[in-house]
Scaffold this motif. Structure first.
Motif, short mmCIF file in Angstrom:
data_model
loop_
_atom_site.label_atom_id
_atom_site.label_comp_id
_atom_site.label_asym_id
_atom_site.label_seq_id
_atom_site.Cartn_x
_atom_site.Cartn_y
_atom_site.Cartn_z
N ASN A 184 0.87 -1.18 0.00
CA ASN A 184 0.00 0.00 0.00
C ASN A 184 0.90 1.23 0.00
O ASN A 184 1.33 1.70 1.05
N THR A 185 1.21 1.74 -1.19
CA THR A 185 2.18 2.83 -1.32
C THR A 185 1.72 4.13 -0.68
O THR A 185 2.53 5.01 -0.44
N GLU A 186 0.44 4.24 -0.39
CA GLU A 186 -0.05 5.46 0.26
C GLU A 186 0.28 5.48 1.75
O GLU A 186 0.32 6.54 2.36
N LYS A 187 0.51 4.31 2.34
CA LYS A 187 0.75 4.24 3.78
C LYS A 187 2.21 3.89 4.13
O LYS A 187 2.60 4.00 5.28
N ILE A 188 2.99 3.45 3.14
CA ILE A 188 4.37 3.05 3.38
C ILE A 188 5.29 4.25 3.20
O ILE A 188 5.19 4.95 2.18
N PRO A 189 6.20 4.51 4.13
CA PRO A 189 7.14 5.62 3.95
C PRO A 189 8.02 5.42 2.71
O PRO A 189 8.42 4.29 2.40
N LEU A 190 8.31 6.48 2.01
CA LEU A 190 9.13 6.42 0.80
C LEU A 190 10.47 5.76 1.07
O LEU A 190 11.00 5.03 0.23
N LYS A 191 11.05 5.99 2.23
CA LYS A 191 12.35 5.41 2.58
C LYS A 191 12.32 3.89 2.51
O LYS A 191 13.26 3.26 2.02
N LEU A 192 11.23 3.26 2.97
CA LEU A 192 11.12 1.80 2.90
C LEU A 192 11.03 1.33 1.45
O LEU A 192 11.61 0.31 1.09
N LEU A 193 10.31 2.06 0.64
CA LEU A 193 10.20 1.71 -0.77
C LEU A 193 11.57 1.80 -1.43
O LEU A 193 11.96 0.93 -2.21
N GLU A 194 12.33 2.83 -1.11
CA GLU A 194 13.67 3.00 -1.66
C GLU A 194 14.62 1.90 -1.20
O GLU A 194 15.56 1.55 -1.91
N MET A 195 14.39 1.35 -0.02
CA MET A 195 15.24 0.28 0.50
C MET A 195 14.84 -1.10 -0.03
O MET A 195 15.46 -2.09 0.33
N GLY A 196 13.83 -1.16 -0.87
CA GLY A 196 13.49 -2.42 -1.51
C GLY A 196 12.23 -3.07 -1.04
O GLY A 196 11.96 -4.23 -1.40
N SER A 241 19.11 -5.42 2.81
CA SER A 241 19.14 -4.35 3.80
C SER A 241 18.44 -4.83 5.07
O SER A 241 17.47 -5.56 5.00
N HIS A 242 18.98 -4.44 6.21
CA HIS A 242 18.33 -4.73 7.48
C HIS A 242 17.46 -3.53 7.84
O HIS A 242 17.96 -2.40 7.91
N VAL A 243 16.17 -3.78 8.02
CA VAL A 243 15.24 -2.69 8.30
C VAL A 243 14.36 -3.03 9.50
O VAL A 243 14.02 -4.19 9.72
N ALA A 244 14.02 -2.00 10.25
CA ALA A 244 13.06 -2.13 11.35
C ALA A 244 11.76 -1.52 10.85
O ALA A 244 11.75 -0.39 10.36
N ILE A 245 10.69 -2.29 10.95
CA ILE A 245 9.39 -1.84 10.46
C ILE A 245 8.37 -1.97 11.58
O ILE A 245 8.24 -3.03 12.19
N ARG A 246 7.67 -0.91 11.84
CA ARG A 246 6.61 -0.94 12.86
C ARG A 246 5.48 -1.85 12.40
O ARG A 246 5.25 -2.02 11.20
#
Length: 78
Positions: free
Chosen positions: A20-32, A58-63
């Protein structure tokens, strides 16, 4: 069977099928965090939020509220 990213278990790998690109931060989309990439749950924080994933090397923390906006299919089921 599709699941939400927040529903996979530690150590499971899942293919991202929808975001859901409307709710996901752009930074997460850029990270893959995009359809077609694999996500592996590494760890869940002691209080249950955030989740730690490996996505696109990439290692990411996602709420949890953001992980609920990503639809996946377990790797062995696609």
């Amino acid at each position: 069977m599709s699941l939400l990213l927040s529903e996979i278990k530690i150590g499971e790998k899942a293919l991202i099928v929808a975001v859901n690109t409307e709710k996901i931060p752009l930074k997460l989309l850029e990270m893959g965090c995009l359809p077609g990439n694999l996500a592996e749950l590494i760890q869940i924080a002691p209080l249950g939020d955030p989740y730690y994933f490996t996505i696109n090397d990439s290692h990411v923390a996602i709420r949890k509220e953001i992980a609920n906006e990503v639809t996946v299919v377990l790797e062995n089921q696609n």
